[in-house]
Design a protein around this motif. Sequence first.
Motif, PDB file in Angstrom:
ATOM      1  N   SER B   4     -10.834  50.247 134.742  1.00 13.43           N
ATOM      2  CA  SER B   4      -9.683  50.820 134.039  1.00 13.43           C
ATOM      3  C   SER B   4     -10.076  52.097 133.298  1.00 13.43           C
ATOM      4  CB  SER B   4      -9.154  49.788 133.047  1.00 13.43           C
ATOM      5  OG  SER B   4      -8.185  50.368 132.219  1.00 13.43           O
ATOM      6  N   ASN B   5      -9.123  52.995 133.136  1.00 11.35           N
ATOM      7  CA  ASN B   5      -9.362  54.203 132.350  1.00 11.35           C
ATOM      8  C   ASN B   5      -8.906  54.039 130.905  1.00 11.35           C
ATOM      9  OD1 ASN B   5     -10.600  55.854 134.250  1.00 11.35           O
ATOM     10  ND2 ASN B   5      -8.630  56.322 135.207  1.00 11.35           N
ATOM     11  N   LYS B   6      -8.580  52.807 130.537  1.00  9.57           N
ATOM     12  CA  LYS B   6      -8.087  52.574 129.178  1.00  9.57           C
ATOM     13  C   LYS B   6      -9.098  52.952 128.085  1.00  9.57           C
ATOM     14  CE  LYS B   6      -4.573  49.579 127.358  1.00  9.57           C
ATOM     15  NZ  LYS B   6      -3.976  48.256 127.412  1.00  9.57           N
ATOM     16  N   PRO B   7     -10.410  52.956 128.377  1.00 11.71           N
ATOM     17  CA  PRO B   7     -11.358  53.342 127.326  1.00 11.71           C
ATOM     18  C   PRO B   7     -11.057  54.691 126.682  1.00 11.71           C
ATOM     19  CG  PRO B   7     -12.559  52.350 129.111  1.00 11.71           C
ATOM     20  CD  PRO B   7     -11.133  52.444 129.563  1.00 11.71           C
ATOM     21  N   TRP B  10      -8.469  53.753 124.159  1.00 11.67           N
ATOM     22  CA  TRP B  10      -8.964  52.684 123.288  1.00 11.67           C
ATOM     23  C   TRP B  10     -10.111  53.175 122.409  1.00 11.67           C
ATOM     24  CZ3 TRP B  10     -13.076  49.600 121.914  1.00 11.67           C
ATOM     25  CH2 TRP B  10     -12.745  48.477 121.156  1.00 11.67           C
ATOM     26  N   ILE B  80       1.051  49.037 121.334  1.00 17.87           N
ATOM     27  CA  ILE B  80       0.835  47.586 121.407  1.00 17.87           C
ATOM     28  C   ILE B  80       1.935  46.848 120.658  1.00 17.87           C
ATOM     29  CG2 ILE B  80      -0.745  45.708 120.824  1.00 17.87           C
ATOM     30  CD1 ILE B  80      -3.011  47.818 121.030  1.00 17.87           C
ATOM     31  N   HIS B  83       4.923  46.600 122.715  1.00 21.38           N
ATOM     32  CA  HIS B  83       4.689  45.553 123.723  1.00 21.38           C
ATOM     33  C   HIS B  83       4.904  44.163 123.119  1.00 21.38           C
ATOM     34  CE1 HIS B  83       2.555  43.492 127.007  1.00 21.38           C
ATOM     35  NE2 HIS B  83       2.016  42.779 126.045  1.00 21.38           N
ATOM     36  N   ASP B  84       4.368  43.972 121.892  1.00 21.75           N
ATOM     37  CA  ASP B  84       4.512  42.672 121.219  1.00 21.75           C
ATOM     38  C   ASP B  84       5.968  42.377 120.862  1.00 21.75           C
ATOM     39  OD1 ASP B  84       1.858  42.185 121.449  1.00 21.75           O
ATOM     40  OD2 ASP B  84       1.325  42.731 119.398  1.00 21.75           O
ATOM     41  N   ARG B  88       8.949  46.261 127.487  1.00 25.39           N
ATOM     42  CA  ARG B  88       8.026  46.181 128.620  1.00 25.39           C
ATOM     43  C   ARG B  88       7.885  47.490 129.393  1.00 25.39           C
ATOM     44  NH1 ARG B  88       6.040  42.979 126.169  1.00 25.39           N
ATOM     45  NH2 ARG B  88       6.609  40.795 126.050  1.00 25.39           N
TER      46      ARG B  88
END
Lengths: 249, 115
Positions: B4-7, B10, B80, B83-84, B88
């Motif tokens: 994943s490229n999420k780093p 993040w 986030i 999302h919570d 969606r």
Amino acid sequence: MSQRQITFEILRYDPETESEPRFQAYCVPCEEEWVVLDALNYIKDNLDGTLSYRWSCHMAVCGSCGMMINGEPMLSCKAFVRDFPNGGSIRVEPLTHFPIERDLVVVMDDFMDKLQAVKPYVIPKKKRTVEDGTYKQTPKQLHQYQQYSMCINCMLCYAACPQYALAPDFIGPAALALTHRYNLDSRDHGRPQRQEVVAAHEGVWECSFVGACSEVCPKDVDPAGAIQQMKIASTVDWYLEHLMPWRRK
Amino acid sequence: MAKSNKPIVWGLFAAGGTVAAFVIPVMILITGFLLPLGLFGSGEASYERMSEIVGNPLVKIVLFGIIVLALWHAAHRLRITAHDFGIRNDALVARGVYGFAALFSLIALMALLSI
């Protein structure tokens, strides 16, 4: 010894003959020191032999008897009936987020597949023979991973995880905590192999750090902590791989 | 499975979280309370004195770091949270919050360079 009558509302379901689950109530004379599993055994032995559920050790070691008790994922062998409100009934359901096999028994295939995917065993740098002798490990090296080795695969964390409910491909708390356990083990060199799963979107990145997994864990494993630590390590990997491409294998 | 490229986001989120937890409260205490209350002496909160402090290149770099990291932390946190709350449409939310963070990072850069 004091005894009290408690009504247990238990989810019953046989997918082969019934179209949907239903609740059945049983009135059980419970002893003060009973846990919910004792009541289930009482029902099975005295009231209704057709009730299906998993259990084995009765001492929070085997991880078989995880259920939803009044909506909370718990080991039924650790859930004392005296801790529930007096006079109220206790609702027992199979672990949520899993398909029902029958009554309180869930289908574990998804979890087993994910557990295998992260290679939860020591992968040594080079194969050792018996003649090479045992591995030596200092107490400090043991302490590094010991907490994460306490997982008993009871799957309560999967039932607690809202992310697993939304994204069933998510590798999930227990499998990731065990990944971390082996990555931290001084005898192990399997991290690059496990990273293929961990660093994927379905790996640690699907976790939004709700933390419910660590709250319900009956063995204080703290999967949420393990996942965040792996996020940091995976981020460092990512930057190293992209800023220093020659490091890439 | 592809990595994943999420780093990227993040990493900024995690660094920004540390800054937001440890540095921002101190900044608020100093600039919001101690300076205006005159604890560092009168005149320290004046425009001239402030411009002089922020004019220092080292202060500019530190301020830019704090502002940008806090912005990207807030952006990811909001993503986030959305999302919570059951929103969606993650791609749209991500574009919105990161776009906001990028825009204000740029504004912070321009503002600091203009001093």
